[in-house]
Write a protein that holds these residues in place. Structure first.
Motif, PDB file in Angstrom:
ATOM      1  N   LEU A  28      20.946  47.416  52.618  1.00  0.00           N
ATOM      2  CA  LEU A  28      21.776  46.498  52.078  1.00  0.00           C
ATOM      3  C   LEU A  28      22.725  45.923  53.055  1.00  0.00           C
ATOM      4  O   LEU A  28      23.389  46.800  54.043  1.00  0.00           O
ATOM      5  CB  LEU A  28      22.713  46.839  51.066  1.00  0.00           C
ATOM      6  CG  LEU A  28      23.683  46.223  50.168  1.00  0.00           C
ATOM      7  CD1 LEU A  28      22.989  45.197  49.195  1.00  0.00           C
ATOM      8  CD2 LEU A  28      24.474  47.203  49.264  1.00  0.00           C
ATOM      9  N   ASP A  29      23.072  44.696  53.157  1.00  0.00           N
ATOM     10  CA  ASP A  29      24.250  43.945  54.026  1.00  0.00           C
ATOM     11  C   ASP A  29      25.254  43.195  53.060  1.00  0.00           C
ATOM     12  O   ASP A  29      24.944  42.427  52.234  1.00  0.00           O
ATOM     13  CB  ASP A  29      23.458  43.090  54.993  1.00  0.00           C
ATOM     14  CG  ASP A  29      22.647  43.597  55.952  1.00  0.00           C
ATOM     15  OD1 ASP A  29      23.118  44.719  56.524  1.00  0.00           O
ATOM     16  OD2 ASP A  29      21.466  43.124  56.500  1.00  0.00           O
ATOM     17  N   ILE A  30      26.446  43.563  53.487  1.00  0.00           N
ATOM     18  CA  ILE A  30      27.582  42.988  52.912  1.00  0.00           C
ATOM     19  C   ILE A  30      28.398  42.138  54.003  1.00  0.00           C
ATOM     20  O   ILE A  30      28.864  42.867  54.886  1.00  0.00           O
ATOM     21  CB  ILE A  30      28.481  43.840  52.196  1.00  0.00           C
ATOM     22  CG1 ILE A  30      27.591  44.522  51.010  1.00  0.00           C
ATOM     23  CG2 ILE A  30      29.653  43.116  51.561  1.00  0.00           C
ATOM     24  CD1 ILE A  30      28.403  45.984  50.799  1.00  0.00           C
ATOM     25  N   THR A  31      28.385  40.882  54.127  1.00  0.00           N
ATOM     26  CA  THR A  31      28.880  40.235  55.035  1.00  0.00           C
ATOM     27  C   THR A  31      30.308  39.721  54.473  1.00  0.00           C
ATOM     28  O   THR A  31      30.848  39.740  53.501  1.00  0.00           O
ATOM     29  CB  THR A  31      28.095  38.807  55.078  1.00  0.00           C
ATOM     30  OG1 THR A  31      28.116  38.089  54.014  1.00  0.00           O
ATOM     31  CG2 THR A  31      26.786  39.257  55.721  1.00  0.00           C
ATOM     32  N   ASP A  32      31.097  39.460  55.547  1.00  0.00           N
ATOM     33  CA  ASP A  32      32.543  39.294  55.368  1.00  0.00           C
ATOM     34  C   ASP A  32      32.642  37.700  54.542  1.00  0.00           C
ATOM     35  O   ASP A  32      31.746  36.967  54.905  1.00  0.00           O
ATOM     36  CB  ASP A  32      33.218  38.660  56.958  1.00  0.00           C
ATOM     37  CG  ASP A  32      34.071  39.717  57.504  1.00  0.00           C
ATOM     38  OD1 ASP A  32      34.399  39.645  58.429  1.00  0.00           O
ATOM     39  OD2 ASP A  32      34.352  40.848  56.876  1.00  0.00           O
ATOM     40  N   GLY A  33      33.469  37.682  53.750  1.00  0.00           N
ATOM     41  CA  GLY A  33      33.687  36.448  52.939  1.00  0.00           C
ATOM     42  C   GLY A  33      32.776  36.657  51.655  1.00  0.00           C
ATOM     43  O   GLY A  33      32.904  35.425  50.999  1.00  0.00           O
ATOM     44  N   ILE A 187      40.099  39.849  38.669  1.00  0.00           N
ATOM     45  CA  ILE A 187      39.294  40.298  39.839  1.00  0.00           C
ATOM     46  C   ILE A 187      39.058  39.262  40.701  1.00  0.00           C
ATOM     47  O   ILE A 187      39.214  39.094  41.900  1.00  0.00           O
ATOM     48  CB  ILE A 187      38.082  41.112  39.255  1.00  0.00           C
ATOM     49  CG1 ILE A 187      38.372  42.447  38.975  1.00  0.00           C
ATOM     50  CG2 ILE A 187      37.005  41.117  40.490  1.00  0.00           C
ATOM     51  CD1 ILE A 187      37.400  43.239  38.367  1.00  0.00           C
ATOM     52  N   VAL A 188      38.695  37.868  40.185  1.00  0.00           N
ATOM     53  CA  VAL A 188      38.321  36.642  40.880  1.00  0.00           C
ATOM     54  C   VAL A 188      39.573  36.091  41.680  1.00  0.00           C
ATOM     55  O   VAL A 188      39.433  35.930  42.856  1.00  0.00           O
ATOM     56  CB  VAL A 188      37.697  35.821  40.023  1.00  0.00           C
ATOM     57  CG1 VAL A 188      37.548  34.250  40.549  1.00  0.00           C
ATOM     58  CG2 VAL A 188      36.241  35.923  39.408  1.00  0.00           C
ATOM     59  N   GLU A 189      40.524  36.088  40.943  1.00  0.00           N
ATOM     60  CA  GLU A 189      41.939  35.785  41.749  1.00  0.00           C
ATOM     61  C   GLU A 189      42.308  36.873  42.845  1.00  0.00           C
ATOM     62  O   GLU A 189      42.456  36.238  43.838  1.00  0.00           O
ATOM     63  CB  GLU A 189      42.908  35.852  40.571  1.00  0.00           C
ATOM     64  CG  GLU A 189      43.094  34.793  39.662  1.00  0.00           C
ATOM     65  CD  GLU A 189      44.155  35.113  38.485  1.00  0.00           C
ATOM     66  OE1 GLU A 189      44.982  35.840  38.712  1.00  0.00           O
ATOM     67  OE2 GLU A 189      44.035  34.225  37.713  1.00  0.00           O
ATOM     68  N   ARG A 190      42.082  38.055  42.545  1.00  0.00           N
ATOM     69  CA  ARG A 190      42.396  38.975  43.638  1.00  0.00           C
ATOM     70  C   ARG A 190      41.471  38.850  44.978  1.00  0.00           C
ATOM     71  O   ARG A 190      41.822  39.009  46.173  1.00  0.00           O
ATOM     72  CB  ARG A 190      42.438  40.437  43.257  1.00  0.00           C
ATOM     73  CG  ARG A 190      43.730  40.722  42.433  1.00  0.00           C
ATOM     74  CD  ARG A 190      44.883  40.752  42.871  1.00  0.00           C
ATOM     75  NE  ARG A 190      45.358  39.286  42.711  1.00  0.00           N
ATOM     76  CZ  ARG A 190      45.981  38.351  43.420  1.00  0.00           C
ATOM     77  NH1 ARG A 190      46.569  38.867  44.589  1.00  0.00           N
ATOM     78  NH2 ARG A 190      46.430  37.157  43.185  1.00  0.00           N
ATOM     79  N   VAL A 191      40.144  38.648  44.462  1.00  0.00           N
ATOM     80  CA  VAL A 191      38.956  38.344  45.642  1.00  0.00           C
ATOM     81  C   VAL A 191      39.472  37.082  46.481  1.00  0.00           C
ATOM     82  O   VAL A 191      39.450  37.159  47.623  1.00  0.00           O
ATOM     83  CB  VAL A 191      37.494  38.223  45.093  1.00  0.00           C
ATOM     84  CG1 VAL A 191      36.783  37.868  46.134  1.00  0.00           C
ATOM     85  CG2 VAL A 191      37.491  39.933  44.699  1.00  0.00           C
ATOM     86  N   LYS A 192      39.783  36.086  45.863  1.00  0.00           N
ATOM     87  CA  LYS A 192      40.070  34.808  46.408  1.00  0.00           C
ATOM     88  C   LYS A 192      41.344  34.785  47.196  1.00  0.00           C
ATOM     89  O   LYS A 192      41.416  34.532  48.448  1.00  0.00           O
ATOM     90  CB  LYS A 192      40.352  33.887  45.332  1.00  0.00           C
ATOM     91  CG  LYS A 192      39.167  33.251  44.836  1.00  0.00           C
ATOM     92  CD  LYS A 192      39.304  32.138  43.615  1.00  0.00           C
ATOM     93  CE  LYS A 192      38.031  31.602  43.347  1.00  0.00           C
ATOM     94  NZ  LYS A 192      38.252  30.621  42.241  1.00  0.00           N
ATOM     95  N   ALA A 193      42.345  35.700  46.683  1.00  0.00           N
ATOM     96  CA  ALA A 193      43.732  35.859  47.422  1.00  0.00           C
ATOM     97  C   ALA A 193      43.452  36.835  48.518  1.00  0.00           C
ATOM     98  O   ALA A 193      43.955  36.514  49.650  1.00  0.00           O
ATOM     99  CB  ALA A 193      44.619  36.622  46.703  1.00  0.00           C
ATOM    100  N   ALA A 194      42.462  37.616  48.769  1.00  0.00           N
ATOM    101  CA  ALA A 194      41.987  38.643  49.897  1.00  0.00           C
ATOM    102  C   ALA A 194      41.456  37.760  51.030  1.00  0.00           C
ATOM    103  O   ALA A 194      41.122  38.134  51.992  1.00  0.00           O
ATOM    104  CB  ALA A 194      41.413  39.788  49.418  1.00  0.00           C
ATOM    105  N   GLY A 195      40.730  36.454  50.518  1.00  0.00           N
ATOM    106  CA  GLY A 195      39.976  35.698  51.289  1.00  0.00           C
ATOM    107  C   GLY A 195      38.605  35.865  51.410  1.00  0.00           C
ATOM    108  O   GLY A 195      38.039  35.432  52.160  1.00  0.00           O
ATOM    109  N   ALA A 196      38.165  36.596  50.259  1.00  0.00           N
ATOM    110  CA  ALA A 196      36.727  36.759  50.147  1.00  0.00           C
ATOM    111  C   ALA A 196      36.126  35.585  49.541  1.00  0.00           C
ATOM    112  O   ALA A 196      36.638  34.688  48.833  1.00  0.00           O
ATOM    113  CB  ALA A 196      36.481  37.902  49.334  1.00  0.00           C
TER     114      ALA A 196
END
Length: 196
Positions: A28-33, A187-196
């Motif tokens: 598995l690969d998880i990329t930045d963003g 969760i969506v808001e926090r992920v967006k705030a973290a820059g993902a």
């Protein structure tokens, strides 16, 4: 690191419990963003995978690379330093009953990073606001909270150390549809705030 470079790479990960193979050569690969969802039935290894990445469960074989470094080959202290970049919302919230809400949120800051109680409490209050809870909730015990509030507190704890990666293990299990929708939006808001 660009968006094409994996932040976390899993190669040939294997984990068994007795005769039960849970992970069998997982890659598995998880990329930045990126946002990634792993879907599967109960008992198919989703939580085990997360616990292996976090160092809570030792895999039987394989590699777990964070920023290209195989953390399974590192000394315990160095592995912990690498996994501190990860925030985790555990299945069932996993709050400490004996600690106040703000202490749960600031636990990693106080005990993992050596921050003062004042700094941890201020950060906890800020994180409570980010998940839509008033600061007064910080003085309560987890047992005084509804299931939805406990999930919000668990999310606040996950983001308290400003992680680069967020993991969520069945974040809406056991919640009514309305509360589950609120948690999903948070969760969506926090992920967006973290820059993902």
């Amino acid at each position: 690191m660009n968006a094409e470079t994996p932040k976390i790479s899993i190669r040939g990960l294997r984990k068994s419990f007795g005769r039960k193979d849970v992970l069998r050569g997982l890659d598995l690969d998880i990329t930045d963003g990126a946002s990634l969802v792993i879907i599967g039935g109960s008992g198919t290894g989703k939580s085990v995978l997360l616990k292996c990445i976090l160092g809570l469960v030792a895999p039987d074989a394989g590699e777990i690379l964070i920023d290209g470094v195989n953390i399974l080959k590192l000394a315990a202290h160095d592995r912990q330093r690498r996994t501190r970049e990860i925030g985790m919302l555990f299945q069932g919230s996993a709050l400490f009953d004996s600690l106040k809400v703000w202490e749960n949120i600031g636990f990693r800051l106080t005990y993992g990073e050596g921050k003062s109680g004042r700094v941890a409490k201020d950060k906890a209050i800020d994180c409570l606001a980010q998940v839509g809870l008033p600061k007064e909730v910080g003085e309560l015990a987890p047992s005084e909270l509804s299931g939805g509030m406990q999930k919000r507190v668990a999310l606040a704890r996950a983001i308290a150390a400003d992680p680069k990666v967020l993991f969520f293990d069945e974040p809406t299990t056991g919640l009514d549809p309305i509360t589950a929708d609120v948690i999903n939006r948070l969760i969506v808001e926090r992920v967006k705030a973290a820059g993902a």
